[in-house]
Write a protein that holds these residues in place. Sequence first.
Motif, short mmCIF file in Angstrom:
data_model
loop_
_atom_site.label_atom_id
_atom_site.label_comp_id
_atom_site.label_asym_id
_atom_site.label_seq_id
_atom_site.Cartn_x
_atom_site.Cartn_y
_atom_site.Cartn_z
N GLY A 246 48.21 -3.39 86.53
CA GLY A 246 48.27 -4.86 86.42
C GLY A 246 49.21 -5.47 87.44
N ILE B 153 51.48 7.68 79.63
CA ILE B 153 51.38 6.29 80.10
C ILE B 153 51.81 5.28 79.04
CG2 ILE B 153 49.84 4.55 81.12
CD1 ILE B 153 50.19 7.02 82.92
N SER C 267 51.98 0.56 88.37
CA SER C 267 51.32 -0.27 87.35
C SER C 267 50.04 -0.89 87.91
CB SER C 267 52.27 -1.39 86.93
OG SER C 267 51.57 -2.52 86.45
N ILE D 122 55.89 -6.97 81.16
CA ILE D 122 55.41 -7.43 82.48
C ILE D 122 56.58 -7.56 83.46
CG2 ILE D 122 53.36 -8.63 81.59
CD1 ILE D 122 54.94 -11.26 81.82
N ASP D 123 57.64 -6.77 83.22
CA ASP D 123 58.83 -6.82 84.09
C ASP D 123 58.49 -6.45 85.54
OD1 ASP D 123 58.34 -4.33 82.75
OD2 ASP D 123 60.11 -3.55 83.73
N ILE E 299 48.90 -0.08 71.39
CA ILE E 299 49.14 1.15 72.16
C ILE E 299 50.49 1.10 72.87
CG2 ILE E 299 46.68 1.65 72.47
CD1 ILE E 299 46.90 0.61 75.32
N LEU F 277 37.76 -8.00 85.07
CA LEU F 277 38.81 -8.96 84.71
C LEU F 277 39.60 -9.44 85.93
CD1 LEU F 277 39.96 -7.45 81.26
CD2 LEU F 277 38.10 -9.06 81.76
N ARG G 90 49.96 5.71 71.79
CA ARG G 90 48.51 5.80 71.92
C ARG G 90 47.92 6.95 71.08
NH1 ARG G 90 45.06 4.00 77.23
NH2 ARG G 90 43.52 2.95 75.94
N ASN H 201 37.46 -3.17 83.47
CA ASN H 201 38.76 -3.28 84.13
C ASN H 201 38.68 -3.64 85.61
OD1 ASN H 201 39.87 -2.84 81.67
ND2 ASN H 201 40.47 -0.71 82.05
C1 EPZ Z 1 45.45 -1.35 82.84
O1 EPZ Z 1 46.40 -1.90 81.94
C2 EPZ Z 1 44.16 -1.22 82.04
N1 EPZ Z 1 43.74 -2.54 81.57
C3 EPZ Z 1 44.41 -0.32 80.83
O2 EPZ Z 1 43.16 -0.17 80.14
C4 EPZ Z 1 44.86 1.06 81.34
O3 EPZ Z 1 45.16 1.88 80.23
C5 EPZ Z 1 46.11 0.89 82.20
O4 EPZ Z 1 45.84 -0.05 83.28
C6 EPZ Z 1 46.56 2.20 82.80
O5 EPZ Z 1 45.53 2.76 83.56
C7 EPZ Z 1 43.07 -3.35 82.43
O6 EPZ Z 1 42.85 -3.01 83.58
C8 EPZ Z 1 42.63 -4.67 81.89
P1 EPZ Z 1 49.80 -0.64 83.59
P2 EPZ Z 1 47.84 -2.39 82.49
O7 EPZ Z 1 50.46 -1.88 84.05
O8 EPZ Z 1 47.67 -3.02 83.81
C9 EPZ Z 1 54.15 0.03 81.86
C10 EPZ Z 1 41.70 -0.21 78.30
O9 EPZ Z 1 41.62 0.49 77.28
N2 EPZ Z 1 54.46 -1.27 82.49
O10 EPZ Z 1 49.31 0.36 84.60
O11 EPZ Z 1 48.50 -3.16 81.40
C11 EPZ Z 1 53.24 -0.17 80.65
O12 EPZ Z 1 53.99 -0.49 79.51
C12 EPZ Z 1 43.06 -0.68 78.79
O13 EPZ Z 1 40.73 -0.58 79.01
C13 EPZ Z 1 55.79 -1.70 82.53
O14 EPZ Z 1 56.69 -1.02 82.04
O15 EPZ Z 1 48.58 -0.98 82.64
C14 EPZ Z 1 52.56 1.17 80.54
O16 EPZ Z 1 53.41 2.05 79.84
C15 EPZ Z 1 44.20 -0.19 77.90
N3 EPZ Z 1 56.08 -2.90 83.10
C16 EPZ Z 1 52.43 1.62 81.99
O17 EPZ Z 1 53.36 0.83 82.74
C17 EPZ Z 1 55.10 -3.68 83.66
O18 EPZ Z 1 55.44 -4.77 84.19
C18 EPZ Z 1 51.04 1.42 82.56
O19 EPZ Z 1 50.77 0.06 82.52
C19 EPZ Z 1 53.76 -3.24 83.61
C20 EPZ Z 1 53.47 -2.02 83.04
#
Ligand code: EPZ
Length: 418
Positions: free
Chosen positions: A164, A326, A162, A123-124, A118, A26, A330, A23
Amino acid sequence: MYRYIIKGGKRLHGETEVSGSKNASLPILAASIINGKTTRLYNVPDIEDVKTTLQILKELGCKIKKDKNKIVINSKTMTKTTIPDNLMRKLRSSVIIAGAIIARFGCARFSYPGGCDIGARPIDLHLENFKKIGIKINENTRYIECNCDKIETKIIELDFPSVGATENLILATVIGNHEITIKNSAMEPEIIDLANFLNKMGAKIYGAGTNIIKIKGVRDLREISYKIMPDRIEAGTLLIAGAITKGMVKINNAIPEHISPLLSKLEEIGCEIKIINKSVYLNANKKLKAVDIQTMPYPGFPTDLQPQFSTLLTICAGTSIVRENIFENRFKFMQEIQRMGAKVTIEGKTMVIKGIRKLHGADLVSTDLRGGASMVLAGLAAKGITRVTNLQYLLRGYDEFDKKLNELGADIIREEGE
Ligand code: EPZ
């Protein structure tokens, strides 16, 4: 189709190494397209998600040289700004490459990443905050099209920290003459590694690892070499493997403070934990007892270790409560662990686990990365033989997983299935 055949009941003992962080790799691979020069990366895990990201960089026109964990990216020859749809679907997190493309070319095109097992993975937060800093978004076509003449100086606040969205905003704003402040930013260690990488290239990013990050745009970025930080989720997964088999393991070149919530929970259930430099030593020679956990953004208990730790709790005496805050879906992996005798009830985001003495072997089908790893851990602890299929999920995120576990005394055979 690969599968593991696991002969359970062996106490793990000995030591093994942690690979580089998936992570952190990437977003750093995405960032390597911004300088339009050559970037050398070391300690990159040799996993499917890295290979998919490299395929995208190649499709964009970059020249790639890969020698196992060493990667050289020459992004001078990059000309394209569209992330191919098929690769976008294969790797949702590739949406952060869009931020890097915008930094380099002022425009990017990509399709919706789509959900996974999960959760919906929207991506809002990425898109609405892109708009706030002057990136025009057109969502009316098959693709999402981003165009930006100039990033505007702004203070933005994320509704949710978030990972990402934080990474995408950092990538999109490192170049230019603006100042962006991201409040309620994610604080994960992978964000720090990305900021260290970009700052070594000449970027001006302040506050990574806190909930307020400031980015001052610069004119360009230089050529560098960089070593990726160790994978904290792999380190945690290997320690849980030691605990679930009541073994004694030493995990080398981890960063203990990155997994302190896990280490304190492992001590709470009865494991002995010692930190010796960059190694973590675990001894699970006592009867393990139930404990409650709830997942939170960093520095809370990581959602990426919830499936593995919940699997451990199925053989800890007493009743444990697990709250997954989160991701909305999951717990799916646990349906498979129940086939091994686990006593679990699930209500929405809460799972109640009644510890049993021993799991028994079964044939399991993995549905996601960390769920698949959890099924392997269950197989290590179970009486008899466990087969885990659909390993393509697991191979996305773990480098030589079976080799490391066998180094610790496990009995895992990997075979090509039908
Ligand atoms: C990163 O995902 C990691 N992936 C995930 O690891 C990790 O579980 C996650 O962060 C939380 O720590 C990478 O780094 C490649 P988020 P990401 O945006 O960025 C919601 C693994 O197993 N959300 O922090 O996608 C989302 O739906 C993976 O290695 C929105 O609602 O996670 C989630 O419920 C799995 N809108 C929460 O936020 C958005 O625009 C956390 O998502 C973005 C996210």
